[in-house]
Design an enzyme around this catalytic site. Structure first.
Site, PDB file in Angstrom:
ATOM      1  NE  ARG A 101      -1.821  -1.452   3.500  1.00 24.68           N
ATOM      2  CZ  ARG A 101      -2.114  -1.617   4.775  1.00 24.68           C
ATOM      3  NH1 ARG A 101      -3.339  -1.415   5.196  1.00 24.68           N
ATOM      4  NH2 ARG A 101      -1.196  -1.969   5.653  1.00 24.68           N
ATOM      5  CG  HIS A 131       8.455 -26.006   9.711  1.00 23.94           C
ATOM      6  ND1 HIS A 131       8.181 -25.590   8.428  1.00 23.94           N
ATOM      7  CD2 HIS A 131       8.471 -24.882  10.451  1.00 23.94           C
ATOM      8  CE1 HIS A 131       8.054 -24.279   8.407  1.00 23.94           C
ATOM      9  NE2 HIS A 131       8.216 -23.820   9.625  1.00 23.94           N
TER      10      HIS A 131
HETATM   11  P1  NAP Z   1       4.987  -7.687   7.387  1.00 20.67           P
HETATM   12  O1  NAP Z   1       6.406  -7.345   7.666  1.00 20.67           O
HETATM   13  O2  NAP Z   1       3.924  -7.166   8.300  1.00 20.67           O
HETATM   14  O3  NAP Z   1       4.673  -7.181   5.905  1.00 20.67           O
HETATM   15  C1  NAP Z   1       3.369  -7.157   5.379  1.00 20.67           C
HETATM   16  C2  NAP Z   1       3.429  -6.616   3.970  1.00 20.67           C
HETATM   17  O4  NAP Z   1       2.109  -6.604   3.437  1.00 20.67           O
HETATM   18  C3  NAP Z   1       3.959  -5.198   3.868  1.00 20.67           C
HETATM   19  O5  NAP Z   1       4.666  -5.069   2.660  1.00 20.67           O
HETATM   20  C4  NAP Z   1       2.661  -4.374   3.815  1.00 20.67           C
HETATM   21  O6  NAP Z   1       2.922  -3.130   3.238  1.00 20.67           O
HETATM   22  C5  NAP Z   1       1.800  -5.282   2.952  1.00 20.67           C
HETATM   23  N1  NAP Z   1       0.349  -5.091   3.136  1.00 20.67           N
HETATM   24  C6  NAP Z   1      -0.332  -5.058   4.298  1.00 20.67           C
HETATM   25  N2  NAP Z   1      -1.646  -4.825   4.058  1.00 20.67           N
HETATM   26  C7  NAP Z   1      -1.783  -4.722   2.717  1.00 20.67           C
HETATM   27  C8  NAP Z   1      -2.880  -4.473   1.858  1.00 20.67           C
HETATM   28  N3  NAP Z   1      -4.117  -4.279   2.315  1.00 20.67           N
HETATM   29  N4  NAP Z   1      -2.657  -4.430   0.528  1.00 20.67           N
HETATM   30  C9  NAP Z   1      -1.411  -4.609   0.017  1.00 20.67           C
HETATM   31  N5  NAP Z   1      -0.333  -4.852   0.787  1.00 20.67           N
HETATM   32  C10 NAP Z   1      -0.508  -4.897   2.124  1.00 20.67           C
HETATM   33  O7  NAP Z   1       4.755  -9.271   7.296  1.00 20.67           O
HETATM   34  P2  NAP Z   1       5.843 -10.390   6.951  1.00 20.67           P
HETATM   35  O8  NAP Z   1       6.557 -10.751   8.201  1.00 20.67           O
HETATM   36  O9  NAP Z   1       6.636  -9.981   5.774  1.00 20.67           O
HETATM   37  O10 NAP Z   1       4.919 -11.637   6.617  1.00 20.67           O
HETATM   38  C11 NAP Z   1       4.212 -11.766   5.392  1.00 20.67           C
HETATM   39  C12 NAP Z   1       3.551 -13.147   5.349  1.00 20.67           C
HETATM   40  O11 NAP Z   1       4.554 -14.141   5.413  1.00 20.67           O
HETATM   41  C13 NAP Z   1       2.623 -13.430   6.529  1.00 20.67           C
HETATM   42  O12 NAP Z   1       1.580 -14.262   6.097  1.00 20.67           O
HETATM   43  C14 NAP Z   1       3.505 -14.188   7.500  1.00 20.67           C
HETATM   44  O13 NAP Z   1       2.769 -15.026   8.349  1.00 20.67           O
HETATM   45  C15 NAP Z   1       4.329 -14.994   6.528  1.00 20.67           C
HETATM   46  N6  NAP Z   1       5.642 -15.423   7.044  1.00 20.67           N
HETATM   47  C16 NAP Z   1       6.555 -14.501   7.457  1.00 20.67           C
HETATM   48  C17 NAP Z   1       7.783 -14.939   7.912  1.00 20.67           C
HETATM   49  C18 NAP Z   1       8.844 -13.950   8.348  1.00 20.67           C
HETATM   50  O14 NAP Z   1       9.944 -14.422   8.668  1.00 20.67           O
HETATM   51  N7  NAP Z   1       8.586 -12.665   8.358  1.00 20.67           N
HETATM   52  C19 NAP Z   1       8.085 -16.305   7.951  1.00 20.67           C
HETATM   53  C20 NAP Z   1       7.134 -17.212   7.505  1.00 20.67           C
HETATM   54  C21 NAP Z   1       5.919 -16.753   7.055  1.00 20.67           C
HETATM   55  P3  NAP Z   1       1.911  -1.864   3.433  1.00 20.67           P
HETATM   56  O15 NAP Z   1       1.633  -1.779   4.886  1.00 20.67           O
HETATM   57  O16 NAP Z   1       2.636  -0.708   2.858  1.00 20.67           O
HETATM   58  O17 NAP Z   1       0.715  -2.213   2.629  1.00 20.67           O
END
Ligand code: NAP
Length: 484
Positions: free
Chosen positions: A51, A240
């Site tokens: 966003r 896992h």
């Molecule tokens: P994060 O840091 O909170 O990032 C979320 C991303 O989604 C940001 O780029 C955010 O940018 C975007 N976003 C949020 N709302 C949105 C919307 N309405 N429209 C478009 N974009 C939107 O989360 P993350 O840790 O990267 O995790 C992402 C996914 O991967 C999750 O499902 C999480 O469970 C999974 N995961 C993460 C990890 C990890 O190590 N981080 C590991 C395994 C799985 P804006 O706010 O600018 O929109």
């Protein structure tokens, strides 16, 4: 030996959540490494989508910073980095609104592989899938990649599967479990099915028991609030450890193809027996000088969520009946270790008397650290003084055996993303597998919730709670030491 890197087809990859933690830490640095390895065609494009309003240059800066922080040795290739950054683009888009979607539609090319990485909260999957179709961005050949958690129980996993299935066929959906992308995990299949040595022994006639350990040294730290609603069972075992269990226990598939492998994994999950309450040990780490307790990390002084779980389970089929599988995983443990251990049975008869009877063959498969395998074999202790036996490891640490090639191997995320582009689903979970795993997990969780089971406290930096050790000791067995 020079590694063979086979370039993938030209592609457009859209990363929804392209500014998030996962994209910055894993996906983008991984893509950069594959680019430097010349696996990504120079014409392929990566489009970040989130966003936040930013232009292409600002996104390139964000990715440059992410690679500087998480990029590994390849980041020294500054000329390569500039070429990689030139392949990036960005679109400000809202998954829940219509902003940005026409722009994205205009950016996509025809006649290239189109992949959409849903690196956002699962609650947004439905919105993304629907808009990809409504704005005519996705085609019948497009692929979507989804991250864990895939549901928090059977019901929510079914709902997520149905949401995705409304817009995409199963052969377009790539559910990531990054454990399956690890080199050793694939090597496990090579060792089992590429050698004549092991498969004849891989059953209840020769195997005493199998242990699977995934131990982490980190606590739940910054993600305490999220973790407290999940716990080790949902966060680690359902996905896992279950996948590792499947690969170690499955029947040989008729070929190394996506559905052949996944059919066999599914049979293992479906053959898992329900687990008796006294075969489950849950724990929570205590505070020590290095950090707060689990309950403090979770900001929930009355939390009953487990940061550790150990389970003794059985697979009800001809191959494995009578062979216990001991699974354990936890946070704030002694070392960071992921390991599968196959402990073979005692000799039927020892010609060396009591000494010979005390030695066992043990195959251990390490996912981290020092990816590799070793097989403990019994030999004569060198020197005079009679026939004394000792156990020595036949060590196959990949870094030693394969030299530079081992250093070059792609990390799990890199490999899996390249598999998406190749259209190879073998190392991704199928919808029915995920549902079967929840169908086994749900009653275990419901059971301890109904019993108001209180997790046992364990010392941070230890092997987990005493009761987990007893789970083995009661059977006259013991866990492998957790050493990094
Ligand atoms: P994060 O840091 O909170 O990032 C979320 C991303 O989604 C940001 O780029 C955010 O940018 C975007 N976003 C949020 N709302 C949105 C919307 N309405 N429209 C478009 N974009 C939107 O989360 P993350 O840790 O990267 O995790 C992402 C996914 O991967 C999750 O499902 C999480 O469970 C999974 N995961 C993460 C990890 C990890 O190590 N981080 C590991 C395994 C799985 P804006 O706010 O600018 O929109």
């Amino acid at each position: 030996m020079v590694s063979r890197v086979i370039p993938v087809e030209d592609f457009d990859l859209v990363i929804f959540g392209g500014t998030g933690d996962l994209a910055r830490r894993k996906i983008l640095p991984g893509l950069f490494r594959r680019f430097i390895a010349e696996q990504m065609p120079a014409t392929s494009r990566i489009i970040g989508a989130a966003r936040a309003d930013m232009d292409r240059a600002a996104y390139q800066t964000l990715v440059r910073d992410a690679i500087a922080e998480f990029g590994g040795d390849e980041k020294e290739d500054t000329a390569g980095l500039e070429v990689f950054l030139a392949q990036l683009d960005y679109v400000a888009i809202d998954a829940m609104g219509d902003k940005g979607w026409d722009t994205l539609a205009g950016m996509m090319r025809d006649n290239v592989v189109k992949a959409f990485y849903f690196s956002v909260a699962p609650s947004l999957f439905g919105d993304l899938a629907e808009r990809l179709h409504r704005f005519k961005i996705a085609t019948a050949e497009s692929r979507i990649v989804v991250e864990k958690p895939f549901g928090r129980d059977l019901e929510s996993a079914k709902a997520l599967n149905a949401t995705l299935a409304a817009h995409f066929n199963e052969d377009q959906i790539y559910r990531i479990d990054h454990y399956l992308g690890k080199e050793t995990v694939q090597n496990l299949m090579a060792v089992r099915f590429g050698n004549v040595l092991f498969e004849p022994l891989w059953n209840n006639h020769y195997v005493d028991h199998i242990q699977i350990t995934v131990a982490e040294t980190v606590g739940v730290g910054g993600r305490g609030a999220y973790y407290d609603k999940s716990g080790a069972m949902r966060d680690m075992v359902q996905n896992h450890l279950m996948q590792l269990l499947c690969l170690i226990a499955m029947e040989p598939p008729s070929q190394f193809g996506a559905d052949a492998v996944r059919d066999e994994k599914l049979k293992v999950i479906r053959a898992l027996e329900p687990v008796a309450p006294h075969h489950i040990v849950r724990g929570q780490y205590d505070a020590n000088a290095d950090g707060p307790s689990y309950r403090e990390d979770a900001s929930n002084p009355k939390s009953f969520t487990e940061s550790f779980v150990a389970i003794k389970c059985h697979i009800a089929n001809w191959r494995w009946t009578g062979v216990p599988f001991y699974l354990r995983t936890g946070k704030r443990m002694k070392s960071r270790v992921s390991e599968i251990t196959v402990v073979f049975k005692d000799l039927g008869h020892s010609i060396f008397g009591d000494d010979g009877a005390t030695h066992r063959n043990i195959l251990s498969i390490r996912l981290q650290p020092n990816e590799g395998m070793d097989l403990q074999v019994t030999i004569k202790e060198p020197g005079p003084g009679g026939m004394r036996l000792i156990d020595v490891p036949l060590d196959m640490t990949f870094a030693d055996a394969l030299g530079d090639d081992a250093a070059d191997v792609a990390d799990a995320y890199e490999r899996l993303i390249m598999d998406v582009i190749r259209g190879n689903q073998t190392l991704f979970m199928r919808g029915d597998e995920v549902e079967a795993a929840w169908a086994w997990t749900d009653p275990l969780i419901a059971g301890w919730e109904a019993r108001h089971d209180v997790p046992k406290t364990y010392d941070a930096g230890s092997n987990g709670p005493e009761d987990a050790l007893l789970l083995m000791h009661r059977d006259n067995r013991k866990w492998r030491d957790i050493k990094g």
